[in-house]
Scaffold this motif. Structure first.
Motif, PDB file in Angstrom:
ATOM      1  N   ASP A  29       0.862  -1.173   0.000  1.00  0.00           N
ATOM      2  CA  ASP A  29       0.000   0.000   0.000  1.00  0.00           C
ATOM      3  C   ASP A  29       0.904   1.230   0.000  1.00  0.00           C
ATOM      4  N   GLU A  56       1.116   5.382   1.157  1.00  0.00           N
ATOM      5  CA  GLU A  56       0.516   6.441   1.967  1.00  0.00           C
ATOM      6  C   GLU A  56       1.403   7.676   1.897  1.00  0.00           C
ATOM      7  N   PHE A  59      -4.090   7.513   0.597  1.00  0.00           N
ATOM      8  CA  PHE A  59      -3.791   6.093   0.773  1.00  0.00           C
ATOM      9  C   PHE A  59      -4.247   5.332  -0.462  1.00  0.00           C
TER      10      PHE A  59
END
Length: 141
Positions: free
Chosen positions: A66, A68, A73
């Motif tokens: 992921d 961020e 996000f």
């Protein structure tokens, strides 16, 4: 898989997520290329391990990341092969990014168009012509 010394960049959350002239360009049948960038050219402080993995019969087990940055996000925006299979060992310590899950990707300044479909992460540029796997009508390819 071929080395590519053009400037390849990935942007997210108003930040440069990756910038490299040492990309590996991977070509697969019926797909636009995917650019794998060396980990040392990626802002890894913006990456978080994501749940799950997938298995590629040629490259091995993919791990997802992921992203961020600045309050934004993106789930599974990147992937890597921590233990690639023989023939793809050079992908170790490289990351690839889904162009449709970051703000923008560029190759030599050209903005990349994402490969259609939700699974594949190909980078479409003017030098590449299709059709490509990805849209629903290509499921049987």
């Amino acid at each position: 898989m071929v080395p590519d010394d053009r400037l390849v960049e990935v942007f997210f959350g108003g930040r440069t997520l990756a910038s490299s002239r040492q990309a590996l360009r991977v070509l697969e049948t019926s797909h636009p290329p995917v650019f794998y960038l060396p980990r040392h050219d990626v802002a890894t402080d913006l990456l978080r391990p994501s749940d799950g993995s997938t298995l590629c019969e040629w490259k091995g087990r993919a791990r997802y990341w992921d992203v961020e940055a600045d309050g934004r996000f993106s789930v599974r925006a990147a992937w890597s092969y921590p233990e690639p299979l023989p023939g793809y060992r050079s992908l170790r310590d490289h990351l690839a990014f889904y162009p449709n899950r970051v703000e923008r990707c560029t190759v030599a300044g050209e903005v990349v168009r994402p490969q259609e479909g939700g699974f594949y992460g190909g980078w479409v540029t003017e030098e590449i012509t299709g059709p490509f796997k990805g849209p629903s009508w290509t499921a049987g390819w």
